[in-house]
Scaffold this active site. Structure first.
Site, PDB file in Angstrom:
ATOM      1  N   ASP A   1      23.382 -64.452 -11.361  1.00 53.46           N
ATOM      2  CA  ASP A   1      25.102 -64.608 -11.072  1.00 53.46           C
ATOM      3  C   ASP A   1      25.217 -65.240 -12.430  1.00 53.46           C
ATOM      4  O   ASP A   1      24.624 -65.724 -13.414  1.00 53.46           O
ATOM      5  CB  ASP A   1      25.013 -65.923 -10.181  1.00 53.46           C
ATOM      6  CG  ASP A   1      24.882 -65.233  -8.759  1.00 53.46           C
ATOM      7  OD1 ASP A   1      25.139 -64.138  -8.487  1.00 53.46           O
ATOM      8  OD2 ASP A   1      24.632 -66.412  -7.748  1.00 53.46           O
TER       9      ASP A   1
ATOM     10  N   ASP B   1      28.648 -59.643  -5.400  1.00 57.83           N
ATOM     11  CA  ASP B   1      29.478 -60.689  -4.576  1.00 57.83           C
ATOM     12  C   ASP B   1      30.866 -60.513  -4.568  1.00 57.83           C
ATOM     13  O   ASP B   1      31.577 -60.664  -3.631  1.00 57.83           O
ATOM     14  CB  ASP B   1      29.111 -62.103  -5.332  1.00 57.83           C
ATOM     15  CG  ASP B   1      27.694 -62.524  -5.229  1.00 57.83           C
ATOM     16  OD1 ASP B   1      27.065 -62.078  -4.516  1.00 57.83           O
ATOM     17  OD2 ASP B   1      27.463 -63.403  -6.055  1.00 57.83           O
TER      18      ASP B   1
END
Length: 166
Positions: free
Chosen positions: A124, A142
């Site tokens: 991330d 995401d």
């Protein structure tokens, strides 16, 4: 004469899967090896946006993070099972929009599974923040999943309103 495969719902869905998966994996590769974000930690892009390195060992919003090494296998197995169900949905829907959204969700899910299997955690790096407010750090997969789910929800609400009007 039948439509070319790419113009059918399943074709568009698979195209979305491949585009999201490719964009996700290329962006993560660049973050890790081009920008070398793991060594930099964080890079400011705009006053409200940074690239910030986070190895996510949990799932959405950090849930179920205490599973240790077993989480890697459990989360991957669940995500692959969900991707299988999504592929069936994509193959059966007559809606091009639905198939495209489901394809984007599938591509995002597979991209995060690839990270778990390769690195033991999801990469991330996108960090939005402003005025003391900070959102979770996320990635391209995401983003695709959230945007596609939102479109499916809006599509469903609008379809429900049309049915109520008739």
């Amino acid at each position: 004469m039948s439509k070319p495969f790419i113009l059918r719902p399943i074709g568009l869905g698979l195209l979305a899967t491949m585009l999201v998966l490719s964009a996700d994996q290329v962006s993560k590769y660049w973050i890790l090896y081009g920008l070398d974000l793991p060594n930099k930690g964080s890079v400011a892009l705009l006053p409200f946006l940074n690239f910030t390195m986070v190895w996510n060992h949990a799932v959405t919003f950090g849930m179920f993070g205490g599973m240790g090494g077993a989480g890697r296998i459990v989360f991957s197995a669940i995500a692959l099972a969900v991707a299988g169900v999504l592929l069936v949905w994509m193959a059966r829907t007559p809606s091009k929009l639905t198939a495209t959204c489901v394809g984007a969700i599938t591509g995002g899910a597979i991209g995060n599974v690839m990270d778990r299997l390769r690195y033991g955690a999801v990469v991330d790096f996108i960090h939005a923040h402003a005025f003391g407010w900070s959102w979770y750090v996320f990635n391209v997969a995401d983003s695709a999943i959230v945007c596609a789910v939102c479109v499916l929800l809006v599509q469903n609400v609008l379809a429900g309103k049309e049915q109520q009007a008739t």
